[in-house]
Structures are given as C-alpha cells and as structure tokens.
Scaffold this motif. Structure first.
Motif, PDB file in Angstrom:
ATOM      1  N   SER A  46      34.502   8.164 -22.550  1.00 45.28           N
ATOM      2  CA  SER A  46      33.808   8.037 -21.272  1.00 45.28           C
ATOM      3  C   SER A  46      32.871   6.833 -21.238  1.00 45.28           C
ATOM      4  O   SER A  46      32.214   6.591 -20.245  1.00 45.28           O
ATOM      5  CB  SER A  46      33.005   9.312 -20.985  1.00 45.28           C
ATOM      6  OG  SER A  46      31.965   9.462 -21.927  1.00 45.28           O
ATOM      7  N   ASP A 215      28.764  14.039  -9.450  1.00 44.85           N
ATOM      8  CA  ASP A 215      29.118  15.286 -10.111  1.00 44.85           C
ATOM      9  C   ASP A 215      30.559  15.688  -9.811  1.00 44.85           C
ATOM     10  O   ASP A 215      30.990  16.787 -10.168  1.00 44.85           O
ATOM     11  CB  ASP A 215      28.159  16.415  -9.715  1.00 44.85           C
ATOM     12  CG  ASP A 215      28.035  16.572  -8.202  1.00 44.85           C
ATOM     13  OD1 ASP A 215      28.735  15.846  -7.464  1.00 44.85           O
ATOM     14  OD2 ASP A 215      27.224  17.411  -7.761  1.00 44.85           O
ATOM     15  N   TYR A 216      31.301  14.824  -9.160  1.00 47.08           N
ATOM     16  CA  TYR A 216      32.722  15.076  -8.894  1.00 47.08           C
ATOM     17  C   TYR A 216      33.491  14.817 -10.181  1.00 47.08           C
ATOM     18  O   TYR A 216      33.237  13.839 -10.875  1.00 47.08           O
ATOM     19  CB  TYR A 216      33.217  14.163  -7.778  1.00 47.08           C
ATOM     20  CG  TYR A 216      34.597  14.499  -7.260  1.00 47.08           C
ATOM     21  CD1 TYR A 216      34.784  15.513  -6.331  1.00 47.08           C
ATOM     22  CD2 TYR A 216      35.716  13.803  -7.717  1.00 47.08           C
ATOM     23  CE1 TYR A 216      36.042  15.811  -5.847  1.00 47.08           C
ATOM     24  CE2 TYR A 216      36.979  14.101  -7.244  1.00 47.08           C
ATOM     25  CZ  TYR A 216      37.141  15.100  -6.312  1.00 47.08           C
ATOM     26  OH  TYR A 216      38.395  15.420  -5.843  1.00 47.08           O
ATOM     27  N   PRO A 217      34.446  15.663 -10.561  1.00 43.56           N
ATOM     28  CA  PRO A 217      35.161  15.469 -11.828  1.00 43.56           C
ATOM     29  C   PRO A 217      35.941  14.164 -11.839  1.00 43.56           C
ATOM     30  O   PRO A 217      36.563  13.771 -10.842  1.00 43.56           O
ATOM     31  CB  PRO A 217      36.096  16.677 -11.896  1.00 43.56           C
ATOM     32  CG  PRO A 217      36.221  17.158 -10.485  1.00 43.56           C
ATOM     33  CD  PRO A 217      34.903  16.867  -9.840  1.00 43.56           C
ATOM     34  N   GLY A 220      41.281  15.859 -14.163  1.00 45.28           N
ATOM     35  CA  GLY A 220      41.575  17.276 -14.080  1.00 45.28           C
ATOM     36  C   GLY A 220      41.776  17.750 -12.657  1.00 45.28           C
ATOM     37  O   GLY A 220      41.783  18.936 -12.382  1.00 45.28           O
ATOM     38  N   VAL A 221      41.926  16.800 -11.732  1.00 45.91           N
ATOM     39  CA  VAL A 221      42.117  17.138 -10.329  1.00 45.91           C
ATOM     40  C   VAL A 221      43.601  17.026 -10.006  1.00 45.91           C
ATOM     41  O   VAL A 221      44.189  15.961 -10.153  1.00 45.91           O
ATOM     42  CB  VAL A 221      41.313  16.193  -9.418  1.00 45.91           C
ATOM     43  CG1 VAL A 221      41.529  16.531  -7.959  1.00 45.91           C
ATOM     44  CG2 VAL A 221      39.838  16.259  -9.771  1.00 45.91           C
ATOM     45  N   PRO A 232      40.757  14.883 -17.570  1.00 44.71           N
ATOM     46  CA  PRO A 232      39.378  14.378 -17.646  1.00 44.71           C
ATOM     47  C   PRO A 232      39.263  13.300 -18.723  1.00 44.71           C
ATOM     48  O   PRO A 232      40.102  13.218 -19.626  1.00 44.71           O
ATOM     49  CB  PRO A 232      38.558  15.624 -18.018  1.00 44.71           C
ATOM     50  CG  PRO A 232      39.440  16.776 -17.680  1.00 44.71           C
ATOM     51  CD  PRO A 232      40.844  16.308 -17.870  1.00 44.71           C
TER      52      PRO A 232
END
Length: 240
Positions: A46, A215-217, A220-221, A232
């Motif tokens: 990340s 705070d939106y991922p 993993g969407v 992610p």
C-alpha cells in the motif's frame, strides 16, 4: 551470476530474497499517517513504510495579502454586507488566494463574485471535492475555481461540510457547475440542494458508496465485467 546471488571474497553464494513471501499476509500500518515509503519485509504493497506524514493546520493569512488579492477581498467586503459572517478565513498560499466560506452562504458569495463590477468572476472553471478524513470534523471540502476574464484573475472558494452534509448548488449562477457538482456528489456524496438533476454521472445509479472518499475500499469491490473482483492492496501480488 544468477539472481539472488551475492559474493563473499569474490565467490558467488546463494542469498535468500529480502521481503515477504508471495503468500505471506501483508501488514497494514496501525495509523494512516505513519509509514509511507521504505517498507521492507512485510508484504505491504500500500506504499506505507517509515515515513510519518505531518498535517499542518491551515490558518488564515493576515493582511496585506499582496498582488490583486487585497483588491479582491476589499471589493467583496464592500459589496457583500455579510462578509464578516460568511467568510471563515482567507488563506494565501503558494501564490493562490482561497476564501473559506460557510457552506450555507456559498451561493450568495458566488452571485456577488460574478456580478459585482469590481470583481467580475464570470467563469467557474471547476468544482471538485477533497476528503480530509480523520483531520477535520467537516471532512468533505468543496472547492470552486473562479476566473475573471475581465481582469485576468483567479480565486478559489472553499466550503466544508460533514459526511452527509449539504450546501446550495451554484448552478443558477454558474451553469458550468452543473455536471461538476454531479461528479462531486457521485464521488464524495456531497448534496447540492437546488441542483436541477443531482444524479450519478460516472457510477451506475444503483452503486453503493462514494469512490473518492478515503474510507472507501481500494479493492475487493466486485465489478460488472464477467464477475471479476479487484483485490485489496494488501492481497495483491508482492514482487521481491
């Protein structure tokens, strides 16, 4: 010399790769403000590492501002009786002038910025959002970039609202803000009251969440193409 070999007194020897194995769980930093670069050995992809980000407080700039900035603020104060109540602070930074406006007054200020003969900011070139998660209770900031083609000047208006907050639409003053406000709503969830058609413009109408909030991922969407899913960041491939 083969990959992953080093030398000891000129003799190649095998060396274990530095870093996490592909299947090792990634370690997510405990604080979103710590560790941006230089991470090794954790599998964290990340971008977090040893850097601690500072969050400087944005404070108002005292007069004189310099350049045409004093003329703009003086003209607005003279033309707008509610100046002292509506303007939260004036910030001059990196050669740019930003007027921080109470959200409920943004339409009034925009009207005067366009119509007053001493201001004449005829064009709103951009409306965009910023999410200051964990650093501002009014985390969602909306910025308006105005241009005076008459005087060749630029100024930024900025209004802050909490998540789920709203502020008046400026489309009645600046028609160019129509789709820009829709995009800001679509990406950040800011409600623009009085907008003629406040619907999503980039995401599907039934999409849940607002993708540019912090705070939106990041993965993993599920996506709509052949059932694919973006993993992610901490579950993506790690290169040694």
């Amino acid at each position: 010399m083969e990959p992953n070999e080093s030398t000891t007194e000129g003799v190649p020897v095998k060396a274990e790769p530095v870093g996490a194995d592909i299947d090792a769980p990634a370690q997510v930093p405990s604080s979103p403000r710590k560790g941006m670069f230089g991470i090794t050995g954790t599998g964290d992809v990340s971008g977090f590492g040893g850097l601690v980000r500072r969050h400087p407080e944005v404070v108002g700039t005292p007069k004189p501002y310099g350049g045409y900035f004093d003329e703009v603020t003086d003209a607005l104060e003279e033309a707008y009786p509610g100046f002292a109540d509506a303007i939260e602070k004036v910030v001059v930074d990196r050669g740019e002038l930003t007027l921080h406006i109470k959200p409920e007054r943004i339409l009034e200020v925009a009207q005067i910025m366009r119509d007053d003969e001493s201001l004449r900011f005829e064009l709103c070139s951009s409306v965009s959002g910023v999410d200051y998660l964990n650093s501002d209770a009014r985390r969602l900031h909306v910025t308006y970039h105005l241009t005076s083609m008459t005087f060749r000047r630029r100024v930024r208006l900025e209004a802050a609202v909490p998540a789920g907050g709203s502020l008046p639409s400026v489309t009645s003053v600046y028609p160019t803000a129509d789709w820009q406000e829709r995009e800001t709503y679509d990406m950040f969830g800011v409600i623009f009251t009085g907008h003629p058609n406040l619907t999503r413009v980039l995401m599907p109408d039934d999409w849940e969440g607002f993708p540019q909030r912090k705070d939106y991922p990041l993965g993993g969407v599920p996506v709509e193409y052949k059932g694919a899913e973006i993993p992610p960041p901490d579950q993506r491939r790690v290169y040694q």
